[in-house]
Scaffold this active site. Structure first.
Site, PDB file in Angstrom:
ATOM      1  NE  ARG A 232      -4.341  -1.046   0.118  1.00 23.12           N
ATOM      2  CZ  ARG A 232      -4.544  -2.056  -0.726  1.00 23.12           C
ATOM      3  NH1 ARG A 232      -3.620  -2.386  -1.616  1.00 23.12           N
ATOM      4  NH2 ARG A 232      -5.673  -2.737  -0.718  1.00 23.12           N
TER       5      ARG A 232
ATOM      6  CG  HIS B 235      -3.208   0.086  -6.538  1.00 19.67           C
ATOM      7  ND1 HIS B 235      -3.476   0.667  -5.329  1.00 19.67           N
ATOM      8  CD2 HIS B 235      -3.437  -1.243  -6.351  1.00 19.67           C
ATOM      9  CE1 HIS B 235      -3.856  -0.247  -4.460  1.00 19.67           C
ATOM     10  NE2 HIS B 235      -3.832  -1.429  -5.057  1.00 19.67           N
TER      11      HIS B 235
HETATM   12  P1  NDP Z   1      -1.900 -11.489   4.463  1.00 23.88           P
HETATM   13  O1  NDP Z   1      -2.793 -11.018   5.546  1.00 23.88           O
HETATM   14  O2  NDP Z   1      -1.994 -12.893   4.009  1.00 23.88           O
HETATM   15  O3  NDP Z   1      -0.373 -11.215   4.867  1.00 23.88           O
HETATM   16  C1  NDP Z   1       0.019 -10.059   5.516  1.00 23.88           C
HETATM   17  C2  NDP Z   1       1.424 -10.252   6.045  1.00 23.88           C
HETATM   18  O4  NDP Z   1       1.854  -9.033   6.677  1.00 23.88           O
HETATM   19  C3  NDP Z   1       1.508 -11.346   7.109  1.00 23.88           C
HETATM   20  O5  NDP Z   1       2.737 -12.027   6.996  1.00 23.88           O
HETATM   21  C4  NDP Z   1       1.468 -10.553   8.410  1.00 23.88           C
HETATM   22  O6  NDP Z   1       2.078 -11.211   9.506  1.00 23.88           O
HETATM   23  C5  NDP Z   1       2.265  -9.339   8.014  1.00 23.88           C
HETATM   24  N1  NDP Z   1       2.010  -8.224   8.905  1.00 23.88           N
HETATM   25  C6  NDP Z   1       0.849  -7.584   9.164  1.00 23.88           C
HETATM   26  N2  NDP Z   1       1.009  -6.627  10.088  1.00 23.88           N
HETATM   27  C7  NDP Z   1       2.307  -6.662  10.435  1.00 23.88           C
HETATM   28  C8  NDP Z   1       3.086  -5.948  11.373  1.00 23.88           C
HETATM   29  N3  NDP Z   1       2.572  -4.989  12.146  1.00 23.88           N
HETATM   30  N4  NDP Z   1       4.398  -6.257  11.485  1.00 23.88           N
HETATM   31  C9  NDP Z   1       4.928  -7.258  10.729  1.00 23.88           C
HETATM   32  N5  NDP Z   1       4.247  -7.970   9.825  1.00 23.88           N
HETATM   33  C10 NDP Z   1       2.945  -7.678   9.690  1.00 23.88           C
HETATM   34  O7  NDP Z   1      -2.132 -10.481   3.235  1.00 23.88           O
HETATM   35  P2  NDP Z   1      -1.876 -10.761   1.677  1.00 23.88           P
HETATM   36  O8  NDP Z   1      -0.541 -11.373   1.533  1.00 23.88           O
HETATM   37  O9  NDP Z   1      -3.037 -11.438   1.081  1.00 23.88           O
HETATM   38  O10 NDP Z   1      -1.883  -9.244   1.116  1.00 23.88           O
HETATM   39  C11 NDP Z   1      -0.935  -8.304   1.591  1.00 23.88           C
HETATM   40  C12 NDP Z   1      -1.277  -6.908   1.098  1.00 23.88           C
HETATM   41  O11 NDP Z   1      -0.986  -6.774  -0.296  1.00 23.88           O
HETATM   42  C13 NDP Z   1      -2.738  -6.493   1.177  1.00 23.88           C
HETATM   43  O12 NDP Z   1      -3.105  -6.123   2.494  1.00 23.88           O
HETATM   44  C14 NDP Z   1      -2.794  -5.319   0.213  1.00 23.88           C
HETATM   45  O13 NDP Z   1      -2.488  -4.108   0.907  1.00 23.88           O
HETATM   46  C15 NDP Z   1      -1.674  -5.625  -0.778  1.00 23.88           C
HETATM   47  N6  NDP Z   1      -2.196  -5.907  -2.122  1.00 23.88           N
HETATM   48  C16 NDP Z   1      -1.838  -5.061  -3.142  1.00 23.88           C
HETATM   49  C17 NDP Z   1      -2.269  -5.303  -4.421  1.00 23.88           C
HETATM   50  C18 NDP Z   1      -1.814  -4.458  -5.555  1.00 23.88           C
HETATM   51  O14 NDP Z   1      -2.349  -4.611  -6.668  1.00 23.88           O
HETATM   52  N7  NDP Z   1      -0.841  -3.582  -5.377  1.00 23.88           N
HETATM   53  C19 NDP Z   1      -3.162  -6.443  -4.719  1.00 23.88           C
HETATM   54  C20 NDP Z   1      -3.445  -7.258  -3.577  1.00 23.88           C
HETATM   55  C21 NDP Z   1      -2.982  -6.996  -2.322  1.00 23.88           C
HETATM   56  P3  NDP Z   1       1.529 -12.649  10.036  1.00 23.88           P
HETATM   57  O15 NDP Z   1       2.015 -13.639   9.019  1.00 23.88           O
HETATM   58  O16 NDP Z   1       2.160 -12.802  11.347  1.00 23.88           O
HETATM   59  O17 NDP Z   1       0.035 -12.527  10.078  1.00 23.88           O
HETATM   60  C1  OXD Z   2      -6.037  -5.403  -3.180  1.00 18.20           C
HETATM   61  C2  OXD Z   2      -5.623  -4.425  -4.187  1.00 18.20           C
HETATM   62  O1  OXD Z   2      -5.965  -5.124  -1.985  1.00 18.20           O
HETATM   63  O2  OXD Z   2      -5.924  -4.617  -5.379  1.00 18.20           O
HETATM   64  O3  OXD Z   2      -6.452  -6.512  -3.575  1.00 18.20           O
HETATM   65  O4  OXD Z   2      -4.942  -3.452  -3.843  1.00 18.20           O
END
Ligand code: NDP
Ligand code: OXD
Length: 313
Positions: free
Chosen positions: A228, A276
């Site tokens: 993000r 994005h």
């Molecule tokens: P998940 O919830 O599966 O994974 C999130 C990861 O971040 C986990 O490993 C989690 O830790 C870690 N995390 C969260 N908070 C913290 C913190 N405070 N400190 C350290 N680690 C942290 O999400 P996804 O992998 O499915 O997606 C990740 C992000 O990708 C989405 O939230 C979105 O913002 C972004 N995204 C962007 C897109 C784009 O087109 N640019 C498309 C899709 C998604 P833990 O393993 O311990 O839970």
């Molecule tokens: C998502 C994105 O969160 O597209 O899936 O950013």
């Protein structure tokens, strides 16, 4: 049609295809017509207008159109119902492609070659093999782990950082604030796939970028952010590039989107910008599991991929 109605509330893109596909099974009300409609039990949303969900007296589930849910938590009147986010092979595949593409382009010095070509420069810079380079994945969840698997298959060394300990064979994993510095010190290419929460906002700043490993065959580190935009400080990235803390960056997300025309990131020679677009939400793949969850919920089954409200993702 039977079953609860759906409010489709979207800002920033045309939801026509979502409307068509959801309407094949249930009655769909397009925002803003659904205000206070007691027959609406589900909301399918991307950046819903604040207050629109709180107005629905019988809302049972909010479905995010993306994997991220910060666009929902930003509503100060968010009702206390379960939020289901996207976890889907199709979206994961898109993100894996993006990450592998950007890692390989930096690793194989695509920006250098693209700058040489118009000047007819025939020069081969030193090229380390993938196994001499460590990719650090900040955010080691669904998308981070899938990217890790693909990058390992190419030959890169991989580290992952998350909130909690979640080991993966062949990968160095770190977690929590104590694990962050050792994770950063060993990473040559940093890939950010974190969710935006109060704990992660602004995490990619000048200080963090200065901790990456520059003692490598490239003489510098690289940043790729597809998580993000508000995880990063755009101005700090420009400063880190200009001061040589990082060599290049690939940015899919920005503090303000669309990226303002005045942003120096647009024309920075060491920055690769995408709008994005790393992993698009394809309704043909995402609507069927949403509808299936609504049916399952009405049969009394447990919901899948429910967001942890306390953690914020
Ligand atoms: P998940 O919830 O599966 O994974 C999130 C990861 O971040 C986990 O490993 C989690 O830790 C870690 N995390 C969260 N908070 C913290 C913190 N405070 N400190 C350290 N680690 C942290 O999400 P996804 O992998 O499915 O997606 C990740 C992000 O990708 C989405 O939230 C979105 O913002 C972004 N995204 C962007 C897109 C784009 O087109 N640019 C498309 C899709 C998604 P833990 O393993 O311990 O839970
Ligand atoms: C998502 C994105 O969160 O597209 O899936 O950013």
């Amino acid at each position: 049609m039977t079953g609860g109605r759906i409010l489709l509330s979207v800002q920033g893109f045309n939801p026509q295809r979502w409307h068509e596909l959801l309407s094949q099974s249930r009655t769909v009300v397009l925002q803003p017509d659904g205000s206070r409609d007691p027959s609406i039990e589900y909301a399918v949303v991307w950046k819903p207008r604040p207050g629109v969900l709180a107005a629905l007296p019988n809302l049972k589930i909010i479905f995010s159109i993306g994997a991220g849910v910060d666009h929902i938590f930003s509503d100060p009147e968010l009702p206390d119902v379960p939020i289901v986010r996207v976890v889907a092979d199709n979206l994961t595949q898109y993100m894996t492609e993006y990450v592998v593409w950007r890692v390989l382009d930096h690793h194989r010095q695509g920006l250098t070659y693209r700058s040489q070509q118009p000047r007819h420069v025939w020069h081969e810079p030193p090229q380390p093999a993938a196994d001499a380079i460590r990719v650090g994945i900040l955010g080691f969840g669904t998308l981070g782990r899938a990217a890790a698997k693909a990058l390992r298959a190419v030959g890169f060394k991989i580290s992952g950082w998350g909130r909690t300990a979640r080991p993966m064979p062949g990968v160095e994993t770190y977690h929590g604030r104590d694990g962050l510095d050792p994770f950063l010190h060993s990473a040559d290419i940093l890939v950010c796939l974190l969710p935006l929460t109060p704990a992660t906002r602004g995490i990619i700043d000048y200080d963090l970028l200065g901790k990456l490993n520059r003692d490598n065959a490239f003489g510098g580190a690289f940043l790729i952010n597809a998580g993000r935009g508000q995880l990063q400080k755009d101005a700090d990235i420009v400063r880190a590039l200009d001061d040589g803390l990082i060599k290049e960056a690939s940015l899919d997300v920005f503090e303000t989107e669309p990226l303002p025309a005045t942003s120096p990131l647009w024309s920075h020679p060491k920055v690769f910008v995408t709008p994005h677009a790393a992993a698009t939400s394809n309704p043909a793949h995402l609507v069927p599991p949403m509808l299936a969850q609504m049916d399952a919920f009405e049969r009394g089954d447990e919901l899948q991929n429910v967001v942890d409200r306390e953690a914020g993702y």
